[in-house]
Design an enzyme around this catalytic site. Structure first.
Site, short mmCIF file in Angstrom:
data_model
loop_
_atom_site.label_atom_id
_atom_site.label_comp_id
_atom_site.label_asym_id
_atom_site.label_seq_id
_atom_site.Cartn_x
_atom_site.Cartn_y
_atom_site.Cartn_z
N CYS A 1 -15.52 -2.43 -39.59
CA CYS A 1 -14.64 -1.40 -39.42
C CYS A 1 -14.51 -0.59 -41.07
CB CYS A 1 -13.22 -2.17 -39.70
SG CYS A 1 -12.93 -2.70 -38.04
N CYS B 1 -13.75 -5.49 -44.01
CA CYS B 1 -14.53 -6.05 -43.20
C CYS B 1 -15.82 -4.93 -42.60
CB CYS B 1 -14.00 -6.26 -41.76
SG CYS B 1 -12.83 -7.93 -42.46
N CYS C 1 -4.31 -2.70 -43.03
CA CYS C 1 -4.81 -3.87 -42.14
C CYS C 1 -3.43 -4.75 -41.56
CB CYS C 1 -5.60 -4.79 -42.91
SG CYS C 1 -4.79 -5.79 -44.08
N CYS D 1 -7.23 -7.46 -34.18
CA CYS D 1 -8.07 -8.25 -34.74
C CYS D 1 -7.43 -8.77 -36.52
CB CYS D 1 -9.52 -7.39 -35.17
SG CYS D 1 -10.94 -8.34 -35.92
N CYS D 2 -7.19 -7.63 -37.01
CA CYS D 2 -6.62 -7.83 -38.40
C CYS D 2 -5.35 -8.78 -38.18
CB CYS D 2 -5.85 -6.55 -38.87
SG CYS D 2 -7.30 -5.38 -39.42
#
Length: 251
Positions: A217, A214, A240, A129-130
């Site tokens: 998280c 975010c 990240c 995702c990062c």
């Protein structure tokens, strides 16, 4: 022909090397953060500069320091689509207050649709995702810059304890400088700067979020815990991907 080959070699060479980072660390040993920033920015010692900011809990300090020298420097903000609403509002307030040159970076729409259509990749693959929402958009944006300014500080976590002010960005072979002006600032120094310059706090700090990323998280942190322990709670993950703990040299 020899001259052409020489030009090609020069063009392909990294902007900066480890030797340059060591030299700059030595040059500014003992200098205040304000003196260092003024010399680097006004003296064009690092070429084309950008600030990378999450507009998190302590971001206002670096943004204020940079804006005092030159508010025209681009401030790169990664709009991941997963930020707290409070962070976006805080970003806009600081941009107006400090007169910042905000540049919003977004993930590639096609890649997002292909690899995270549900928007839930954070729940089973936070690294992936990062990579999509932060690492790739920033890497693309930084291609045109020679150096970036970060807000990392040693006290934030043990993985940042030995960072120097100047280091080489190892994310690619371009040899950009990564500059950490606040690396030796303490939590008390940060608080004092906020108070001295009447900087507005991030609204989530008072609610128990000393480090803010975010929304999915980021968790609250108990008193006495590592300020970044609320990031990716339950995962073996501390950064990240923009910053890599294993590549932090001791200088």
């Amino acid at each position: 022909m020899n001259d052409l080959r020489k030009i090609d070699r020069l063009d392909a060479a990294p902007r900066f090397t480890e030797h340059d980072a060591v030299r700059l660390n030595r040059m500014f040993r003992g200098a205040s953060t304000q003196e260092m920033l003024a010399a680097v920015i006004e003296g064009d010692l690092a070429g084309e500069l950008a600030v990378v900011s999450s507009f998190g809990a302590e971001s206002a300090v670096l943004l204020h320091l940079v804006a005092e020298v030159d508010a025209r420097i681009p401030v790169l903000f990664l709009d991941t689509g997963k930020h707290f609403a409070e962070t976006l509002a805080y970003r806009d307030a600081l941009v107006e207050r400090l007169g910042l040159n905000l540049v919003v970076l977004e993930p590639d729409a096609a890649e997002l649709a292909a690899k995270d259509e549900s928007g839930l990749r954070w729940s089973y693959d936070p690294d992936g995702c990062c990579e999509i929402r932060k690492v790739k958009p920033l890497a693309k944006a930084l291609e045109r810059f020679d150096a970036s300014l970060t807000g990392r500080k040693a006290f934030q976590s043990s993985t940042r304890a030995n960072l120097p002010r100047f280091e080489i960005d190892t994310s690619d072979a371009q040899g950009r400088l990564k500059i950490n002006p606040l690396i030796d600032w303490s939590a008390a120094d940060i608080a004092a700067h906020f108070e001295a310059h009447d900087l507005p706090p991030h609204p989530l700090v008072a609610r128990g979020f000393p480090s803010i990323g975010c929304e999915p998280c980021t968790h609250k942190v108990a008193p006495g815990e590592d300020p970044r322990s609320g990031r990716w709670k339950g995962w073996d993950k501390t950064e990240c991907g923009i910053h890599k703990p294993g590549e932090e040299p001791f200088l």
